[in-house]
Design an enzyme around this catalytic site. Sequence first.
Site, PDB file in Angstrom:
ATOM      1  N   GLU A   1      10.501  -4.673   4.495  1.00 38.62           N
ATOM      2  CA  GLU A   1      10.559  -6.086   4.084  1.00 38.62           C
ATOM      3  C   GLU A   1      10.270  -6.205   2.585  1.00 38.62           C
ATOM      4  OE1 GLU A   1       8.917  -4.911   6.688  1.00 38.62           O
ATOM      5  OE2 GLU A   1       8.937  -6.314   8.381  1.00 38.62           O
TER       6      GLU A   1
ATOM      7  N   HIS B   1      -4.532 -33.133  17.444  1.00 39.25           N
ATOM      8  CA  HIS B   1      -3.389 -33.946  17.865  1.00 39.25           C
ATOM      9  C   HIS B   1      -2.253 -33.072  18.363  1.00 39.25           C
ATOM     10  CE1 HIS B   1      -5.309 -37.564  16.291  1.00 39.25           C
ATOM     11  NE2 HIS B   1      -5.829 -36.719  15.418  1.00 39.25           N
TER      12      HIS B   1
ATOM     13  N   LYS C   1       0.837  -1.200   0.000  1.00 36.10           N
ATOM     14  CA  LYS C   1       0.000   0.000   0.000  1.00 36.10           C
ATOM     15  C   LYS C   1       0.877   1.257   0.000  1.00 36.10           C
ATOM     16  CE  LYS C   1      -3.405   2.369   2.822  1.00 36.10           C
ATOM     17  NZ  LYS C   1      -4.386   2.312   3.896  1.00 36.10           N
TER      18      LYS C   1
ATOM     19  N   GLY D   1      -4.782  -1.847   4.905  1.00 34.23           N
ATOM     20  CA  GLY D   1      -3.973  -2.981   4.446  1.00 34.23           C
ATOM     21  C   GLY D   1      -4.637  -4.326   4.702  1.00 34.23           C
ATOM     22  N   ARG D   2      -5.153  -4.525   5.901  1.00 35.58           N
ATOM     23  CA  ARG D   2      -5.730  -5.833   6.267  1.00 35.58           C
ATOM     24  C   ARG D   2      -7.137  -6.034   5.698  1.00 35.58           C
ATOM     25  NH1 ARG D   2      -4.648  -2.443  10.301  1.00 35.58           N
ATOM     26  NH2 ARG D   2      -6.303  -1.664  11.660  1.00 35.58           N
TER      27      ARG D   2
ATOM     28  N   GLU E   1      -4.750  -6.568  14.844  1.00 34.13           N
ATOM     29  CA  GLU E   1      -4.250  -5.255  14.431  1.00 34.13           C
ATOM     30  C   GLU E   1      -5.392  -4.229  14.472  1.00 34.13           C
ATOM     31  OE1 GLU E   1      -2.466  -4.193  10.379  1.00 34.13           O
ATOM     32  OE2 GLU E   1      -0.654  -4.615  11.497  1.00 34.13           O
TER      33      GLU E   1
ATOM     34  N   LYS F   1       9.347  -0.790  14.234  1.00 38.00           N
ATOM     35  CA  LYS F   1       9.930  -0.460  12.925  1.00 38.00           C
ATOM     36  C   LYS F   1      11.027   0.587  13.086  1.00 38.00           C
ATOM     37  CE  LYS F   1       5.731  -0.962  10.101  1.00 38.00           C
ATOM     38  NZ  LYS F   1       4.769  -0.260   9.278  1.00 38.00           N
TER      39      LYS F   1
HETATM   40  O1  F6P Z   1       3.210  -2.827   9.759  1.00 40.70           O
HETATM   41  C1  F6P Z   1       1.863  -3.038   9.639  1.00 40.70           C
HETATM   42  C2  F6P Z   1       1.373  -2.774   8.256  1.00 40.70           C
HETATM   43  O2  F6P Z   1       1.282  -1.420   8.026  1.00 40.70           O
HETATM   44  C3  F6P Z   1       0.047  -3.472   8.016  1.00 40.70           C
HETATM   45  O3  F6P Z   1      -1.020  -2.757   8.518  1.00 40.70           O
HETATM   46  C4  F6P Z   1       0.065  -3.638   6.544  1.00 40.70           C
HETATM   47  O4  F6P Z   1      -0.877  -4.581   6.116  1.00 40.70           O
HETATM   48  C5  F6P Z   1       1.494  -4.069   6.322  1.00 40.70           C
HETATM   49  O5  F6P Z   1       2.237  -3.322   7.267  1.00 40.70           O
HETATM   50  C6  F6P Z   1       2.041  -3.864   4.956  1.00 40.70           C
HETATM   51  O6  F6P Z   1       1.980  -2.527   4.568  1.00 40.70           O
HETATM   52  P1  F6P Z   1       2.175  -2.095   3.054  1.00 40.70           P
HETATM   53  O7  F6P Z   1       1.095  -2.707   2.266  1.00 40.70           O
HETATM   54  O8  F6P Z   1       2.130  -0.609   3.059  1.00 40.70           O
HETATM   55  O9  F6P Z   1       3.519  -2.605   2.613  1.00 40.70           O
END
Ligand code: F6P
Length: 540
Positions: free
Chosen positions: A206, A377, A200, A260-261, A346, A506
């Site tokens: 990452e 199990h 987003k 995002g979620r 979240e 972060k």
């Molecule tokens: O760190 C949390 C977050 O902002 C989530 O809410 C989101 O889904 C994820 O990181 C990834 O964010 P982006 O889509 O901006 O890379």
Amino acid sequence: MTVDFAALKSLRDAAGDRHILDLFAEDAQRASRFSAMADGLLFDYSKTNIDEATRVALFDLLSVAGVAEKREAMFSGEKINDTEGRAVLHTALRNLDGGPVYVDGKDVIPGVRQTLARMDDFADRVRRGTITSYSGVPFEDVVNIGIGGSDLGPVMAYEALKPYVDGPHCHFVSNVDGAHVHDVLSGLNPQTTLVIVASKTFTTIETMTNAQTARDWLVQSVGEEGISKHFAALSTAKDKTAEFGIDPDLVFGFEDWVGGRYSVWGPIGLSLMLAIGPQRFADFLRGGQAMDTHFRTAEWEDNLPVLLALVGIWHNQVCGYATRAVLPYEQRLLRLPAYLQQLEMESNGKRVAMNGSDLPFDSGPVVWGEPGTNGQHAFYQLIHQGTRVIPCEFMVGRFGHEPALTHQHELLVSNCLAQSEALLRGRSLAEATEIMKKKGFEGVELERQARHRVFPGNRPSTTLAYEQLTPFVLGQIVALYEHRVFVEGVILGINSYDQWGVELGKELALALQPVLAGEADGAGKDGSTLQLVDYLRIND
Ligand code: F6P
């Protein structure tokens, strides 16, 4: 107005250790009276200790919290995410045939439909092989690079809908651990691989790191000149996708009113669309839209998201059960618990109310789980005989997708039903003693052995049953949980749509990297962190 759980707590205290089985004995219609249906989904919450008076008190919370008004505020594009000044309109992404929705005076629906049409066209052409790789061959593999909501939605849905996959194979890279991208890419042919960078913000460390690694991997094979053919991006940040060098025709944008979620319904779902095709993706959207309509129009007592939320509030805030287990008896829902962890934790893991004051009660619960029968199990021992009560949310379908293996499906379903029955019924000391007597035990040893085999029972669970896990049904289930989170958040008086709790880690990680690399000292760090840096540092 802030809700108050006092009346509900009095009801809980008055019920004491009343057995749920007694509620069934008192009311022959309990199962149907404490169940509801929505477009083929059956939600049964009769195996909880909620009685008529409790249900009435739970419904009272809805008016005190203003759920109906806030629901309409969300659907109509008001900026209910007020710590970020944003509307919350993931529902617009699946509004396939509804009316206009305005944000800042502008109807957002034409833009949504335009982007969906571009996605459809792109997916269609990739699937037919008319959009090709740099060397002119069809794409066979798609790698979605994203994390959190930019990963969990697509990967969960891709796994869930495997029987419907007839397009390229999808792979998902999320972790910054190089092992993830390494292991995924090493099994693929760069000449036939399309990489989708899903973010987003297009700043997530990452995702940007993994995207760069994937880029380097592609360059070795297709060269700099071939790169633009192998990358697409899903983001709200078009300036940043351009900086990364992604062809604007292969950028699918969305707006800041999609959290995002909550984003699997739009461009973030592109990998899923490539895999199952635009029509089935539309079925997934239709399932979500059907749940939206149900949520907006059904009476409270028939309203699945509302009922799930009230059961959740009863168990967590009133009874004090801190966790809930999500137990899908559907192997292909293996990533659903992880998906719901982000969606619920979240969204509702907040200790400050909307107005800035401390939350006067517990925030949302810890959500965890694993598909059945595997969990049986592993951790069900604790659910049945541990000292803590863990409300369980079972899910099960009437049909699987393997007609030749119906007997296995029956075993699956009977295991699901048996678990909720065992949690409800338990096994008394007298029953356990009888069993052990038959095995030849007697005296003190008989009692000792029997006590280990007692199940307290009276443990609450709910079951969500559906016909078959089709794209439509998956859409219903995901939207059901989204709205459940919304209702719980409104009752708790929190903002379910920000996530400030992820920021501190972060920031600290960014500051620690140069310390680990030996480029900065650790002034101001605590002793433990310094000791660990010392141990883990590669370059001394
Ligand atoms: O760190 C949390 C977050 O902002 C989530 O809410 C989101 O889904 C994820 O990181 C990834 O964010 P982006 O889509 O901006 O890379």
